[in-house]
Write a protein that holds these residues in place. Structure first.
Motif, PDB file in Angstrom:
ATOM      1  N   TYR A   1      -1.108  -3.549  -5.752  1.00  0.00           N
ATOM      2  CA  TYR A   1      -1.655  -2.532  -4.849  1.00  0.00           C
ATOM      3  C   TYR A   1      -2.586  -3.158  -3.820  1.00  0.00           C
ATOM      4  O   TYR A   1      -2.490  -2.883  -2.623  1.00  0.00           O
ATOM      5  CB  TYR A   1      -2.395  -1.448  -5.641  1.00  0.00           C
TER       6      TYR A   1
ATOM      7  N   VAL B   1      -0.626  -5.134  -1.257  1.00  0.00           N
ATOM      8  CA  VAL B   1       0.098  -4.274  -0.313  1.00  0.00           C
ATOM      9  C   VAL B   1      -0.851  -3.731   0.753  1.00  0.00           C
ATOM     10  O   VAL B   1      -0.464  -3.545   1.899  1.00  0.00           O
ATOM     11  CB  VAL B   1       0.817  -3.130  -1.068  1.00  0.00           C
ATOM     12  N   HIS B   2      -2.095  -3.520   0.375  1.00  0.00           N
ATOM     13  CA  HIS B   2      -3.105  -3.005   1.309  1.00  0.00           C
ATOM     14  C   HIS B   2      -4.078  -4.118   1.724  1.00  0.00           C
ATOM     15  O   HIS B   2      -5.277  -3.907   1.788  1.00  0.00           O
ATOM     16  CB  HIS B   2      -3.843  -1.834   0.668  1.00  0.00           C
TER      17      HIS B   2
ATOM     18  N   ASP C   1      -4.807  -5.331   4.434  1.00  0.00           N
ATOM     19  CA  ASP C   1      -5.425  -5.175   5.747  1.00  0.00           C
ATOM     20  C   ASP C   1      -6.784  -4.495   5.681  1.00  0.00           C
ATOM     21  O   ASP C   1      -7.451  -4.318   6.700  1.00  0.00           O
ATOM     22  CB  ASP C   1      -4.491  -4.382   6.667  1.00  0.00           C
TER      23      ASP C   1
ATOM     24  N   VAL D   1      -9.953  -1.966  -0.651  1.00  0.00           N
ATOM     25  CA  VAL D   1      -9.365  -0.904  -1.465  1.00  0.00           C
ATOM     26  C   VAL D   1     -10.407  -0.456  -2.476  1.00  0.00           C
ATOM     27  O   VAL D   1     -11.194  -1.275  -2.964  1.00  0.00           O
ATOM     28  CB  VAL D   1      -8.118  -1.459  -2.195  1.00  0.00           C
TER      29      VAL D   1
ATOM     30  N   SER E   1       5.915  -8.763  -4.343  1.00  0.00           N
ATOM     31  CA  SER E   1       5.490  -7.757  -3.360  1.00  0.00           C
ATOM     32  C   SER E   1       6.159  -7.966  -2.005  1.00  0.00           C
ATOM     33  O   SER E   1       5.609  -7.624  -0.974  1.00  0.00           O
ATOM     34  CB  SER E   1       3.965  -7.735  -3.232  1.00  0.00           C
TER      35      SER E   1
ATOM     36  N   LYS F   1       6.742  -4.840   0.642  1.00  0.00           N
ATOM     37  CA  LYS F   1       5.453  -4.229   0.929  1.00  0.00           C
ATOM     38  C   LYS F   1       5.574  -2.889   1.657  1.00  0.00           C
ATOM     39  O   LYS F   1       4.849  -1.957   1.349  1.00  0.00           O
ATOM     40  CB  LYS F   1       4.593  -5.164   1.787  1.00  0.00           C
ATOM     41  N   ILE F   2       6.460  -2.812   2.612  1.00  0.00           N
ATOM     42  CA  ILE F   2       6.580  -1.580   3.399  1.00  0.00           C
ATOM     43  C   ILE F   2       7.007  -0.418   2.514  1.00  0.00           C
ATOM     44  O   ILE F   2       6.411   0.667   2.558  1.00  0.00           O
ATOM     45  CB  ILE F   2       7.561  -1.783   4.580  1.00  0.00           C
TER      46      ILE F   2
ATOM     47  N   LYS G   1       4.157   0.494   0.144  1.00  0.00           N
ATOM     48  CA  LYS G   1       3.112   1.222   0.856  1.00  0.00           C
ATOM     49  C   LYS G   1       3.509   2.693   1.038  1.00  0.00           C
ATOM     50  O   LYS G   1       2.690   3.586   0.903  1.00  0.00           O
ATOM     51  CB  LYS G   1       2.819   0.560   2.197  1.00  0.00           C
ATOM     52  N   GLU G   2       4.773   2.920   1.343  1.00  0.00           N
ATOM     53  CA  GLU G   2       5.271   4.288   1.486  1.00  0.00           C
ATOM     54  C   GLU G   2       5.151   5.052   0.162  1.00  0.00           C
ATOM     55  O   GLU G   2       4.740   6.211   0.153  1.00  0.00           O
ATOM     56  CB  GLU G   2       6.724   4.294   1.937  1.00  0.00           C
TER      57      GLU G   2
ATOM     58  N   PHE H   1       3.049   4.477  -2.259  1.00  0.00           N
ATOM     59  CA  PHE H   1       1.650   4.682  -2.578  1.00  0.00           C
ATOM     60  C   PHE H   1       1.050   5.815  -1.748  1.00  0.00           C
ATOM     61  O   PHE H   1       0.048   6.394  -2.122  1.00  0.00           O
ATOM     62  CB  PHE H   1       0.829   3.404  -2.384  1.00  0.00           C
TER      63      PHE H   1
END
Length: 142
Positions: A16, A19-20, A22, A25, A131, A134-135, A138-139, A141
């Motif tokens: 998680y 994936v995030h 950027d 979290v 991972s 990732k895209i 992310k969707e 999540f």
């Protein structure tokens, strides 16, 4: 071989956070994404921080992020560090009292080979490997 929920959740947390990558979290969003107790995750995140996998940023706008590159996080090593033991059967732990054939049994060697094979496969993967989608993650999540 069955991994403990601690190890399972540890992998999920790292996935998680990766994936995030950027942003920072927070624990609550990970708990919500997976439907896991925030209190349980707090213990896991603390341990992952002690092991050097996560960095925590305190304060109002704080959160967590990876403390190393995803390509440096080996899944096999993570599993070894988060599992309490790998005693598949009682004789692995040194307690031979329950089995009358321990002195001549060859099953222990077979199971030991299977365990090493299991870990060898995990050793060939990193957090980056698991991972790559990732895209889509992310969707899911949200």
């Amino acid at each position: 071989m069955r991994l403990t929920s601690f190890t399972d959740y540890s992998i999920r947390v790292l996935l998680y956070v990766n994936v995030h990558n950027d942003r920072l979290v927070n624990i609550q969003e990970i708990a919500d994404a997976y439907g896991i107790s925030k209190n349980h995750l707090t213990k896991i995140i603390y341990q992952l921080g002690k092991l050097g996998y996560l960095e925590t940023v305190r304060g109002r706008n704080g959160g967590i992020r990876l403390a190393m590159e995803p390509s440096e996080i080996n899944i096999g090593q993570l599993v070894r560090k988060t599992e309490e033991d790998f005693n598949i059967v009682e004789c692995f732990g040194g307690d031979h009292s329950g089995c009358p054939i321990t002195s001549i049994c060859t099953l222990k060697g077979v199971l030991n080979q299977a365990l090493f094979a299991f870990l060898k496969v995990l050793d060939s993967y990193t957090l980056e490997d698991i991972s790559k989608n990732k895209i889509k993650l992310k969707e899911l999540f949200g």
